[in-house]
Design a protein around this motif. Structure first.
Motif, PDB file in Angstrom:
ATOM      1  N   GLY A   1       3.448  -2.358   8.099  1.00 26.34           N
ATOM      2  CA  GLY A   1       4.079  -3.411   8.890  1.00 26.34           C
ATOM      3  C   GLY A   1       4.691  -2.936  10.188  1.00 26.34           C
ATOM      4  O   GLY A   1       4.825  -3.702  11.138  1.00 26.34           O
TER       5      GLY A   1
ATOM      6  N   PHE B   1       7.443  -7.779   7.285  1.00 22.49           N
ATOM      7  CA  PHE B   1       6.437  -7.199   8.166  1.00 22.49           C
ATOM      8  C   PHE B   1       5.219  -6.685   7.398  1.00 22.49           C
ATOM      9  O   PHE B   1       4.089  -7.051   7.703  1.00 22.49           O
ATOM     10  N   ALA B   2       5.447  -5.800   6.430  1.00 21.78           N
ATOM     11  CA  ALA B   2       4.333  -5.177   5.720  1.00 21.78           C
ATOM     12  C   ALA B   2       3.458  -6.195   4.989  1.00 21.78           C
ATOM     13  O   ALA B   2       2.225  -6.135   5.113  1.00 21.78           O
TER      14      ALA B   2
END
Length: 781
Positions: free
Chosen positions: A73, A261-262
């Motif tokens: 991310g 994010f990831a």
């Protein structure tokens, strides 16, 4: 030095004075030899262990896999969103031949394999600086191995910091020694290395401007496929709104949204690889033959100059690659290698292969390849994920810009700006208010001015390839001097990867007048700012070094009957490491009073990422002891947090107490050694041994030393309780009489303009205003 350290270790483990004396006798050390060691050496020698920065190579696999997931991310947002615009930027004039698609796909495949995978993942990541990466990490490695720094602030004690040491191979080669000697003896080479580092830094900051523009504009542009009522102007203004929102939330810190994010980028990679496989099977399975480099040769034969120019679009497939190296400090080398090889690389290859298969049947959709190749039911989910991925890619580059400016600031290469650490949990996450708003204005201006990804892509390519080329140049120096790599391997690296990067650089420079001037213009402005600040910073340091106050002069001032000693602890800040700055003389000339304890604190940046807290403070006395005047060097790395949670004052006092105790121990051992040396000489002359007579005198002397130590610590405690005053030197800088026009512009206008409009020392170090006293002085440089 080694003897002194050995003695102190013995005293810490409770060995008797008789055994210590026997050790001194065995080594036949003289009192005079011991006294050549400064108390600063003792302080650095008593540091416990190498705690600070543990090797990340010993982490468990569960931790490595977790970090690999998190890195997806943070690290790969930029390179992961490249499929949005690569084919559109490459075929700007349309597709002339069906096999041109295979030639471009083959170029993308080998470029992704050579640069991000082989160069960065398997070679450059090894050149990390105790876990930290980026242009400054490579420069720091070179500075530690060869004395190429421009400031004469090096100290022998710097080598005692655990992170400072380099694990060098034993097979030293003549080539490495010769290169090191040339670098150290050439002033031009020192300036050039610093210039190249500044240029690389400026280009990365340029990436921080261009990545949000091209990523968001490309993602939002996909809405044209859903409705024809959306014009180019509306797309631009929607993109501007997203960019403004993105920069406005920077002050909250990336860890507030970091958990998402990831997973989002993982979904993005899953979708683009899945759609790539779908397009490959549906349209043209034969595009896999692009693995044959013959199609690259055929592509250049057919298109000649146009093929060379199109490299400027193909290079966009590796944008964000520098983030692999720059962000390694937040993860580990192994975790980034795993995430790249297992997720990012195969997903990108499948995405480009699928788009190539689609284009083989739909030449006319080349300007909107990404969204046109998406199956209809997947359009809106892909549009939403694409916008989110573009925002994440922009976030990663903005955060990287903040981090690299923090590094520049710590090495005296950037004007003072306030560094706000936004996360107590994740180190390295910083926010710089002034830079954030300047980046926002630049991004909005570029988006409105260029309007299309094609023009922004021309600018973007130059910034990307410049940074890669500089990284390769630094890496070759590291290979020769530090790694002692076989010369054939170095030549192979230069011929293969170096030639590829230079070929791409020549292509992107061709588009200089089509937008390529933008990152160079950014770089020139930033370079002018960085050079102005660094040049005057060095001139000030040399001025203070030439006009420093000798310890004898400080002693005269302190014992002068016209001066009174008032209760309290005074901390006098300066950047001068070797000596006491001239501004102290200016202070005492106007204020005839000194505090009961005075500490001259020098803030020093080492060319390493982090300095462990227990190795941060070095002390030295100003004789005689009764003056209670000390010098202190506080050492930081270029990624260290300057405003620790523990108050700086308390840390300073505690470390000073430790130093006083260690210094008393050292003095006692020195005196014992002196007595032993005298007795040893008497025995050599045939005299009678007088151990019994001297034993009582030794015991009395040790007791006196302990009493003096306790009195000194008591004086320090009283001064601490009476209050701490922070004396900050505020130097006005003007050019000297008779200076040239260039020097006057540099100092009187450039530097002073930056200084007036940016942070002052107290704001950078969070010095409490109620206990701060500014001392002004004008330096004529």
């Amino acid at each position: 030095m080694s003897s002194t350290n050995h003695v102190l270790e013995d005293t810490n483990t409770g060995v008797s004075q008789e055994e210590i004396s026997q050790q001194f006798k065995a080594k036949k050390l003289s009192c005079q030899k011991l006294r050549r060691y400064d108390s600063l050496d003792i302080e650095s020698g008593t540091l416990r262990g190498h705690q600070g920065h543990h090797s990340k190579g010993t982490e468990k696999w569960s931790v490595i896999l977790q970090l690999a997931f998190q890195s997806i991310g943070i690290v790969y947002g930029d390179i992961g969103t490249s499929p949005l615009y690569v084919y559109a930027s490459t075929f700007t004039n349309g597709i002339n031949h069906n096999d041109d698609i295979l030639g471009v796909l083959s170029l993308i495949f080998y470029t992704l394999t050579l640069i991000p995978l082989i160069k960065y993942v398997f070679i450059v990541l090894r050149a990390n600086d105790n876990g930290d990466g980026g242009t400054f990490a490579l420069y720091s490695l070179i500075c530690r191995y060869a004395k190429v720094g421009l400031l004469p602030s090096q100290q022998a004690e710097d080598g005692d910091v655990s992170n400072f040491r380099l694990e060098l191979p034993n097979n030293r080669t003549r080539c490495a020694s010769r290169l090191k000697s040339k670098l150290e003896n050439s002033q031009f080479a020192k300036f050039f290395l610093l210039f190249a580092t500044m240029l690389g830094t400026s280009m990365v900051i340029g990436d921080g401007v261009l990545t949000p523009c091209i990523s968001v504009l490309s993602a939002v542009g996909g809405i044209k496929q859903a409705t024809s009522s959306i014009t180019e102007g509306r797309i631009v203004w929607i993109s501007v709104a997203i960019l403004v929102f993105l920069f406005m939330i920077q002050r909250f810190g990336t860890d507030k949204v970091g958990y998402s994010f990831a997973p989002i980028i993982c979904i993005w990679f899953l979708l683009i690889s899945g759609i790539g496989i779908y397009n490959l099977l549906k349209y043209d399975l034969s595009v896999v033959k692009a693995i044959n480099p013959k199609y690259i040769i055929d592509y250049f034969r057919r298109n000649k100059k146009e093929a060379w120019v199109s490299l400027g679009g193909i290079v966009l497939a590796i944008t964000g690659t520098e983030a692999l190296f720059a962000d390694v400090g937040h993860f580990t080398v192994r975790s980034i290698q795993i995430s790249m090889c297992q997720v990012t690389y195969p997903s990108l290859i499948l995405a480009y292969v699928g788009q190539a298969a689609f284009l083989r049947k739909h030449h006319h959709f080349v300007s909107d390849t990404f969204y046109r190749s998406i199956p209809d039911p997947m359009y809106w989910p892909m549009f939403v994920v694409a916008v989110l991925a573009a925002i994440i890619a922009s976030q990663a580059m903005i955060s990287g810009t903040f981090s690299i400016i923090q590094q520049s600031l710590s090495l005296g290469c950037f004007p003072r700006v306030k560094i706000v650490h936004t996360s107590a949990k994740y180190e390295g996450q910083v926010y710089i208010p002034e830079v954030n708003y300047l980046l926002m204005l630049a991004c909005v201006g570029v988006t409105i001015g260029f309007r299309t990804t094609e023009k922004i892509g021309n600018a973007y390519g130059i910034a990307v390839v410049f940074v890669m080329t500089l990284t390769s140049s630094f890496l070759v120096l590291v290979m020769i001097m530090i790694w002692k790599t076989n010369v054939l391997l170095i030549i192979s690296y230069v011929l293969v990867i170096g030639s590829v990067e230079l070929l791409y650089l020549s292509s992107v420079l061709y588009k200089f007048d089509q937008g390529g001037y933008l990152p160079l213009a950014f770089a020139m402005v930033l370079m002018a700012i960085m050079y102005t600040w660094n040049d005057v910073y060095r001139r000030k340091y040399y001025y203070e070094l030439d006009n420093k106050i000798s310890p004898e002069k400080v002693k005269e001032i302190a014992v002068d009957t016209n001066f009174c000693r008032i209760p309290g602890l005074a901390v006098f800040y300066s950047e001068l490491v070797h000596g006491i700055p001239p501004i102290f003389k200016h202070y005492v000339a106007n204020v005839p009073a000194l505090h009961s304890v005075l500490v001259f604190v020098s803030i020093k940046s080492l060319p390493i990422g982090k300095v462990p807290v227990e190795e941060r403070f070095l002390f030295r006395r100003v004789q005689p002891n009764e003056l209670n005047v000390f010098r202190c060097v506080v050492r930081y790395g270029y990624t260290d947090v300057r405003n620790e949670e523990e108050p700086f004052e308390r840390m300073l006092v505690e470390r000073l107490k430790e130093f006083i105790r260690d210094d008393a121990t050292f003095t006692a051992i020195t005196q014992n050694n002196a007595e032993f040396a005298e007795r040893d000489g008497e025995l050599d002359d045939g005299s009678v041994n007088s151990d019994n007579v001297n034993e009582e005198a030794k015991r009395v002397e040790v007791e006196k030393q302990l009493e003096a130590m306790e009195r000194e610590i008591e004086v320090l405690d009283k001064a601490w309780r009476a209050g701490v005053v922070h004396l900050v030197g505020e130097n006005d800088v003007v050019s000297s009489k008779g200076a040239g026009v260039g020097k006057r512009i540099l100092i009187d206008y450039g530097y002073n303009f930056l200084k007036r409009n940016l942070r002052q020392t107290d704001k950078v170090f969070d010095i409490p205003h109620k206990r701060m006293l500014k001392v002004g002085m004008t330096y004529e440089l």
